[in-house]
Design an enzyme around this catalytic site. Structure first.
Site, PDB file in Angstrom:
ATOM      1  N   ASP A  40       0.855  -1.183   0.000  1.00  9.57           N
ATOM      2  CA  ASP A  40       0.000   0.000   0.000  1.00  9.57           C
ATOM      3  C   ASP A  40       0.890   1.231   0.000  1.00  9.57           C
ATOM      4  OD1 ASP A  40      -2.015   1.820   0.315  1.00  9.57           O
ATOM      5  OD2 ASP A  40      -2.352   1.385   2.438  1.00  9.57           O
ATOM      6  N   ASP A  80      -3.362   2.656  -5.658  1.00  7.65           N
ATOM      7  CA  ASP A  80      -2.164   2.659  -4.811  1.00  7.65           C
ATOM      8  C   ASP A  80      -1.988   1.391  -3.970  1.00  7.65           C
ATOM      9  OD1 ASP A  80      -4.182   3.145  -2.960  1.00  7.65           O
ATOM     10  OD2 ASP A  80      -2.916   4.426  -1.724  1.00  7.65           O
ATOM     11  N   GLU A  81      -2.676   0.322  -4.348  1.00  6.32           N
ATOM     12  CA  GLU A  81      -2.548  -0.925  -3.583  1.00  6.32           C
ATOM     13  C   GLU A  81      -2.502  -2.117  -4.522  1.00  6.32           C
ATOM     14  OE1 GLU A  81      -5.569  -1.767  -0.472  1.00  6.32           O
ATOM     15  OE2 GLU A  81      -6.222   0.247  -0.998  1.00  6.32           O
TER      16      GLU A  81
HETATM   17 MG   LIG Z   1      -2.558   4.110   0.397  1.00 10.50          MG
END
Ligand SMILES: [Mg+2]
Lengths: 82, 391
Positions: free
Chosen positions: B4, B99-100
């Site tokens: 993450d 974003d992961e």
């Molecule tokens: Mg994040």
């Protein structure tokens, strides 16, 4: 101060290990020596791939746009510290 | 492994523009005023700025905040870059959001020590190729549910490992809503029946849990043990079509035999669609006759599907209508095409929804135990007519 623009500029670059590294830009009849290339990214514009360089000198952040087909450079963002 | 990115949009801007580093910044919509905070930098978070806060509110809690408009193309480029790095090291990688990502590293890492080394290598590559301001938190555990919970423990730059023997004690140290899949409302409903911890959730009779939450109750029970068998689905592999064909043991004119074979193929295609997270808008049926002449026909669906029975019904309809019934059949094939990412449409009808939830349970079984675990009753007879060579 953060500005969005689209000003044609002249750029001196070096080519190094398949990379383009902007060294100096000339904008508004003034030269700016690039101290750091902080991030390079590409983006599609229709079928074209455009390169963007996020660079800075001691007091300014510049985002430069390069059209690799026409070898045109533009200053598209300016952020001045303070 | 779950990775993450920390304060993602803000970190990318701080990487690009050094005059934003070390300062509280908030990434807003295209126009800075009357917008919301999409991401707050770590510095802004420390001063109380939260995601989805209005810019007005953000300025109130943190007057020194620098509002900065978002640049989506830049973020998706960097996302592409780090997912490329992930794929270089993992068995496969699933981009879960901008974003992961989840990484399947069972083979690549071999053990937990290997996994930690892998995590550090990946972190180093991100630093070198994306920039040192773009940092991430990494979680390593036996499944996606736990890995995500791990990565959320330490921010920024965290690395959290939970080995199987520590799963229960780790869960017991977390709050219910920390787990991805338990939202605010679920938490309230659990509290209402006296459940505040994972330990209490484990001890709560499954019967009562399913009475309260229906099939979600099963999931909650599994989650309370840190169990999750959802696979890491590689998001880059985008096949144009998924198909299977099957040469019959003998040339046949028997409709039942053909239907049986086609249904089996449809189920296999549908299973692969679901496994890869696709739905198909088109099905193509191929019939090869004893003399090697072929018949191909296709049809589009109004609603994209990943259901085996739907594929079969349509394929059989067009196949049986147009085939040359005088010629014995040697091979049957079915191909799903026009694929898009999705889960298939949510039916308004209770019966279809029931079938769908049954399908999910069967898929979970098949994930765990392989394709032999279930079969349609109509495929169970006659027992000694195996379809010869399938591909
Ligand atoms: Mg994040």
């Amino acid at each position: 101060m953060h500005e969005f623009l689209h000003d044609p500029i002249d750029v001196i670059v070096s080519f190094c290990q398949n990379r383009v590294i902007p060294k100096r830009i000339r904008w508004n009849e003034r030269n700016y020596e690039i101290a750091n290339v902080n991030l390079v990214h590409t983006a599609r514009e229709g079928k074209k791939r455009i390169l963007y360089f996020s660079v800075s000198d001691k007091t300014n952040f510049f985002k430069l746009k390069l059209d690799p087909e026409y070898l045109e450079w533009h200053l598209v963002e300016l952020y001045s510290n303070g | 492994m779950h990775i993450d990115m920390n304060s993602y949009f803000a970190s990318v801007e701080q990487q690009a523009n050094p005059f934003l580093r070390g300062k509280p910044i908030g990434i807003t919509g295209k126009h800075k005023e009357h917008s919301i905070i999409a991401t707050a930098s770590i510095e802004a978070r420390r001063k109380g700025v939260k995601t989805a806060m209005s810019t007005y509110e953000a300025k109130r809690v943190c007057p020194s905040i620098i509002l900065y408009p978002c640049d989506p193309k830049k973020y998706s480029y960097i996302t592409h870059q780090f997912n490329k790095i992930f794929r270089a090291y993992a068995d496969c990688a699933e981009q879960f959001s901008i974003d992961e990502s989840f990484l399947e590293i069972t083979k690549a890492a071999t053990d937990y020590f290997g996994a930690v080394c892998l995590a550090q290598t990946i972190r180093q590559r991100i630093k070198e190729e994306c920039g040192e301001y773009i940092t991430c938190s990494i979680g390593i555990a036996q499944n996606k549910l736990m890995a995500k919970l791990c990565s959320e423990q330490v921010k920024p730059n965290g690395l959290t490992v939970v080995q199987p023997k520590n799963v229960l004690s780790f869960l017991d140290s977390c709050q219910l809503k920390d787990v991805c899949g338990i939202g605010h409302r679920t938490e309230e409903r659990l509290n209402a029946i006296g459940i505040y911890t994972f330990e209490q959730l484990r001890k709560f009779p499954l019967e009562n849990l399913t009475r309260e939450f229906k099939s979600y109750g099963y999931w909650l029970n599994e989650a309370s043990y840190g169990r999750d068998n959802s696979p890491v689905v590689d998001t880059i592999e985008d096949p144009k079509s998924i198909g299977h064909s099957c040469t019959l043991t003998e040339n046949t004119e028997d409709e039942k035999e053909m239907k049986r074979c086609l249904l089996e193929l449809s189920d296999r295609v549908a299973w692969r669609l679901r496994k890869k997270g696709f739905v198909a808008r088109c099905v193509r049926v191929c019939i090869r006759y004893f003399d090697f002449t072929e018949f191909v026909q296709q049809r589009k669906f109004i609603e994209p599907t990943n259901n085996g029975l739907t594929l079969f019904q349509t394929a059989w309809q067009i196949g049986n209508k147009w085939r040359d019934k005088a010629k014995p059949v040697r091979l049957l094939g079915i191909t799903a095409s026009n694929l898009t990412k999705g889960k298939g449409y949510q039916s308004l009808f209770k019966k279809e929804r029931k079938i769908r939830s049954l399908q999910n349970s069967l898929d979970n079984l098949q994930n765990r135990y392989g394709s032999k675990v279930w079969s349609r009753a109509s495929l169970l007879y006659p027992p000694n007519t195996p379809s010869a060579t399938c591909s």
